[in-house]
Design a protein around this motif. Structure first.
Motif, PDB file in Angstrom:
ATOM      1  N   PRO A  26      30.918 118.637  37.574  1.00  0.00           N
ATOM      2  CA  PRO A  26      29.686 117.867  37.866  1.00  0.00           C
ATOM      3  C   PRO A  26      29.263 116.970  36.691  1.00  0.00           C
ATOM      4  CG  PRO A  26      29.419 120.182  38.449  1.00  0.00           C
ATOM      5  CD  PRO A  26      30.690 120.086  37.681  1.00  0.00           C
ATOM      6  N   LEU A  27      29.363 117.533  35.469  1.00  0.00           N
ATOM      7  CA  LEU A  27      28.984 116.785  34.269  1.00  0.00           C
ATOM      8  C   LEU A  27      30.275 116.518  33.497  1.00  0.00           C
ATOM      9  CD1 LEU A  27      26.309 115.774  33.014  1.00  0.00           C
ATOM     10  CD2 LEU A  27      26.323 117.797  31.558  1.00  0.00           C
ATOM     11  N   SER A  28      30.772 115.317  33.613  1.00  0.00           N
ATOM     12  CA  SER A  28      32.114 115.039  33.097  1.00  0.00           C
ATOM     13  C   SER A  28      32.071 114.216  31.814  1.00  0.00           C
ATOM     14  CB  SER A  28      32.933 114.302  34.153  1.00  0.00           C
ATOM     15  OG  SER A  28      32.325 113.073  34.490  1.00  0.00           O
ATOM     16  N   TYR A  29      33.212 114.238  31.140  1.00  0.00           N
ATOM     17  CA  TYR A  29      33.333 113.455  29.915  1.00  0.00           C
ATOM     18  C   TYR A  29      34.685 112.767  29.862  1.00  0.00           C
ATOM     19  CZ  TYR A  29      36.008 117.512  28.184  1.00  0.00           C
ATOM     20  OH  TYR A  29      36.923 118.521  28.029  1.00  0.00           O
ATOM     21  N   LEU A  86      34.361 113.510  22.407  1.00  0.00           N
ATOM     22  CA  LEU A  86      34.020 113.569  23.825  1.00  0.00           C
ATOM     23  C   LEU A  86      32.844 112.650  24.096  1.00  0.00           C
ATOM     24  CD1 LEU A  86      34.247 117.430  24.411  1.00  0.00           C
ATOM     25  CD2 LEU A  86      36.063 115.709  24.434  1.00  0.00           C
ATOM     26  N   LYS A  87      32.986 111.844  25.124  1.00  0.00           N
ATOM     27  CA  LYS A  87      31.933 110.895  25.486  1.00  0.00           C
ATOM     28  C   LYS A  87      31.511 111.166  26.934  1.00  0.00           C
ATOM     29  CE  LYS A  87      31.334 105.966  26.468  1.00  0.00           C
ATOM     30  NZ  LYS A  87      32.033 104.679  26.567  1.00  0.00           N
ATOM     31  N   PRO A  88      30.210 111.338  27.192  1.00  0.00           N
ATOM     32  CA  PRO A  88      29.768 111.555  28.577  1.00  0.00           C
ATOM     33  C   PRO A  88      30.252 110.429  29.486  1.00  0.00           C
ATOM     34  CG  PRO A  88      27.934 111.801  27.045  1.00  0.00           C
ATOM     35  CD  PRO A  88      29.079 111.264  26.257  1.00  0.00           C
ATOM     36  N   SER A  89      30.696 110.775  30.683  1.00  0.00           N
ATOM     37  CA  SER A  89      31.184 109.737  31.604  1.00  0.00           C
ATOM     38  C   SER A  89      30.100 108.712  31.892  1.00  0.00           C
ATOM     39  CB  SER A  89      31.664 110.373  32.911  1.00  0.00           C
ATOM     40  OG  SER A  89      32.818 111.138  32.677  1.00  0.00           O
ATOM     41  N   TYR A  90      28.842 109.205  32.007  1.00  0.00           N
ATOM     42  CA  TYR A  90      27.761 108.243  32.143  1.00  0.00           C
ATOM     43  C   TYR A  90      27.144 108.018  30.773  1.00  0.00           C
ATOM     44  CZ  TYR A  90      23.575 105.703  33.004  1.00  0.00           C
ATOM     45  OH  TYR A  90      22.612 104.732  32.935  1.00  0.00           O
ATOM     46  N   SER A  91      27.384 106.882  30.204  1.00  0.00           N
ATOM     47  CA  SER A  91      26.765 106.475  28.935  1.00  0.00           C
ATOM     48  C   SER A  91      26.871 104.963  28.857  1.00  0.00           C
ATOM     49  CB  SER A  91      27.451 107.129  27.740  1.00  0.00           C
ATOM     50  OG  SER A  91      28.821 106.766  27.707  1.00  0.00           O
ATOM     51  N   TYR A  92      26.092 104.374  27.998  1.00  0.00           N
ATOM     52  CA  TYR A  92      26.104 102.915  27.877  1.00  0.00           C
ATOM     53  C   TYR A  92      27.382 102.463  27.175  1.00  0.00           C
ATOM     54  CZ  TYR A  92      21.235 103.094  29.302  1.00  0.00           C
ATOM     55  OH  TYR A  92      20.083 103.314  30.002  1.00  0.00           O
ATOM     56  N   ALA A  93      28.006 101.440  27.730  1.00  0.00           N
ATOM     57  CA  ALA A  93      29.254 100.938  27.142  1.00  0.00           C
ATOM     58  C   ALA A  93      29.013 100.380  25.749  1.00  0.00           C
ATOM     59  CB  ALA A  93      29.864  99.865  28.049  1.00  0.00           C
ATOM     60  N   THR A  94      27.945  99.619  25.598  1.00  0.00           N
ATOM     61  CA  THR A  94      27.595  99.068  24.287  1.00  0.00           C
ATOM     62  C   THR A  94      26.118  99.315  24.034  1.00  0.00           C
ATOM     63  OG1 THR A  94      27.122  96.891  25.262  1.00  0.00           O
ATOM     64  CG2 THR A  94      29.338  97.263  24.397  1.00  0.00           C
ATOM     65  N   ILE A  95      25.810  99.595  22.808  1.00  0.00           N
ATOM     66  CA  ILE A  95      24.420  99.832  22.412  1.00  0.00           C
ATOM     67  C   ILE A  95      24.056  98.804  21.366  1.00  0.00           C
ATOM     68  CG2 ILE A  95      22.800 101.490  21.427  1.00  0.00           C
ATOM     69  CD1 ILE A  95      24.733 103.692  22.328  1.00  0.00           C
ATOM     70  N   PRO A  96      23.044  97.992  21.618  1.00  0.00           N
ATOM     71  CA  PRO A  96      22.686  96.968  20.632  1.00  0.00           C
ATOM     72  C   PRO A  96      22.224  97.592  19.326  1.00  0.00           C
ATOM     73  CG  PRO A  96      20.990  97.164  22.332  1.00  0.00           C
ATOM     74  CD  PRO A  96      22.156  97.990  22.783  1.00  0.00           C
ATOM     75  N   LEU A  97      22.611  96.964  18.218  1.00  0.00           N
ATOM     76  CA  LEU A  97      22.176  97.451  16.923  1.00  0.00           C
ATOM     77  C   LEU A  97      20.666  97.306  16.798  1.00  0.00           C
ATOM     78  CD1 LEU A  97      24.920  95.900  14.607  1.00  0.00           C
ATOM     79  CD2 LEU A  97      24.694  98.288  15.269  1.00  0.00           C
ATOM     80  N   SER A  98      20.043  98.356  16.298  1.00  0.00           N
ATOM     81  CA  SER A  98      18.593  98.271  16.117  1.00  0.00           C
ATOM     82  C   SER A  98      18.297  97.389  14.908  1.00  0.00           C
ATOM     83  CB  SER A  98      18.016  99.670  15.882  1.00  0.00           C
ATOM     84  OG  SER A  98      18.663 100.299  14.797  1.00  0.00           O
ATOM     85  N   PRO A  99      17.272  96.556  14.990  1.00  0.00           N
ATOM     86  CA  PRO A  99      16.957  95.681  13.855  1.00  0.00           C
ATOM     87  C   PRO A  99      16.530  96.493  12.646  1.00  0.00           C
ATOM     88  CG  PRO A  99      15.188  95.650  15.487  1.00  0.00           C
ATOM     89  CD  PRO A  99      16.315  96.414  16.097  1.00  0.00           C
TER      90      PRO A  99
END
Length: 487
Positions: free
Chosen positions: A139-142, A158-171
């Protein structure tokens, strides 16, 4: 029928895990009592991973949000799935940053991974889904992500199957200027209660003048100050560290301590080391300016002593806290969150970008500038940036220098924009004399310069241009060796 209520509860100040003290450790409590899976996980973070108390509390808050979301859908916590994780995350989009949502996703995933692999609270909930027909679907895959390093190594995570592909750098959060720190200090001293005004001013000083984290400020005790004095040989007549609480009513003892600090100044000492416990319950020694030390002692003997008497008179069972800074509400040490919130409020009211933690960044900038100017003066442009970074990282309690590199870059840019070259002068009297000479050279120009050159020729003083590169440094060393051989 209402969903069962779940709350975040913090244990008492004497709470211990495996014999070690973990005051105010968080747990989640549901309809059936403490959620044991979460309790095990939070203890794992605190004890095995050595996470700071603030980080553990933040993780507990994220898990509380997750469990409330499950409860609202009438789902048991073991019924987590990629689909519900996606629904929970996307519902928060637009209200908080993408980076923050990604942190929450990672926290939830790590909790389930540990609950299954280490504590066996669940079975076959987390796993890598196979493409083979008929294979068990977790159910909870990686997914397994392979990272290639510059040295040729490969590591897996291990990366959760549902996660953001890219995360913007915080200023980058802004660092307050020295002038803004002064404005903040003036505002803190403007409090109507003299003791509170002094306390807040000193708390800010420990951050921007010493580089403490907020957690380090609230962990300061009278014992840590007296131990630092004892390490310098400043002790009572029995050869023990001074009891600073008792010296509050002993003017003779206060004079002895102040006289000893004056002797340190005569020896050209500017700082003493004070042991502080901070992030991850690690203890480090920080350099405390003597001016700040004297201000702290005056506070202990004056405003703080008066506060202790006031608390004792209104609370018959009150035992004076060893903490340097005491909460009026509890009579005990401040909590980091309370201190941080108050600083944040003042920053907002004064229109200064940032928060209390950025006072520590101000210290980093000042320390890097000092190290840079000293290195430039000694080695010219052949200075070693790594040594400057490592020195500052050690003083600030950083495990690496990566976060300090942008600050050093800012320092170098600022200094390169200014005319002139830094020189190293050990004597303050000589420094004052050279400052006056430099100003006079700028005003009078050629006549004074010619007279100064004649003086140098008379006394055999050779002009030493700034070293421009490593090659110039080598030539300088060779020239120095030749001069020694000749003489």
């Amino acid at each position: 029928m209402k969903a069962p209520k779940i709350i975040l509860h913090r244990m008492g100040r004497d709470y211990r895990i495996k014999g070690k003290p973990f005051p105010r450790h968080p747990v989640l409590i549901g309809a059936k009592g403490i959620v044991l899976a979460v309790s095990d996980y939070l203890e794992e973070l605190a004890v095995q991973r050595n996470k700071a108390a603030g980080s553990v509390l933040g993780t507990a808050g994220i898990l509380l949000e997750w469990f409330k979301a499950l409860s609202a859908k009438r789902l048991d916590w073991s019924q987590a799935s990629d689909e519900f994780l996606r629904e929970w995350a996307t519902a928060q989009e637009g209200t908080i940053s993408t980076r923050r949502i990604a942190t929450k996703i990672g926290t939830v995933f790590d909790f389930y991974r540990v609950a299954q692999s280490k504590f066996k609270w669940i079975d076959r909930v987390v796993g890598e889904n196979s493409s083979k027909p008929g294979a068990w679907r977790y159910p909870l895959s990686y997914e397994i992500v392979i990272r290639k390093h510059k040295d040729g190594r490969e590591t897996e995570r291990l990366k959760p199957s549902y996660s953001y592909a890219t995360i913007p750098l915080s200023p980058r959060r802004p660092t307050p200027t020295a002038q803004q720190v002064e404005v903040l200090g003036d505002a803190l001293l403007d409090k109507p209660n003299l003791e509170r005004a002094t306390m807040w001013w000193l708390a800010a000083s420990w951050m921007h003048a010493v580089g403490l984290r907020i957690g380090g400020v609230v962990s300061l005790t009278l014992g840590s100050i007296s131990s630092a004095l004892a390490a310098e040989g400043i002790m009572d007549s029995t050869g023990r560290a001074w009891n600073l609480s008792l010296t509050a009513s002993d003017a003779c003892a206060q004079d002895q301590i102040k006289l000893a600090i004056a002797r340190l100044r005569e020896d050209r000492r500017q700082e003493i080391g004070v042991a502080v416990t901070e992030k991850g319950k690690k203890t480090r020694t920080v350099p405390v300016p003597l001016d700040l030390l004297e201000n702290v002692l005056d506070y202990i003997w004056g405003a703080r002593a008066h506060l202790i008497k006031k608390l004792a008179s209104s609370r018959p069972r009150y035992r004076p806290s060893e903490a340097l800074f005491i909460s009026l509400k509890t009579g005990a040490a401040f909590e980091s969150k309370s201190l941080g919130n108050e600083f944040k409020r003042y920053f907002n009211e004064l229109g200064i970008p940032g928060s209390g933690h950025r006072l520590r960044a101000r210290f980093a900038m000042a320390h890097l500038l000092k190290g840079y100017l000293k290195a430039r003066a000694a080695h010219g442009r052949a200075y070693d940036a790594r040594s400057i970074l490592h020195d500052t990282a050690e003083v600030m309690g950083h495990s690496h220098t990566n976060t300090l590199k942008p600050y050093l870059g800012d320092v170098i840019k600022e200094e390169n924009a200014l005319p002139g070259e830094p020189i190293l002068v050990l004597s303050s009297d000589h420094a004052a004399l050279l400052r006056g000479l430099s100003e006079a050279l700028e005003l009078t120009g050629a006549p004074l310069s010619a007279a100064l050159q004649r003086f140098c020729d008379l006394h055999g003083i050779e002009a030493r241009p700034e070293i421009g590169s490593v090659h110039d440094l080598r030539r300088a060393i060779e020239r120095r060796e030749r001069s020694l051989t000749t003489t």
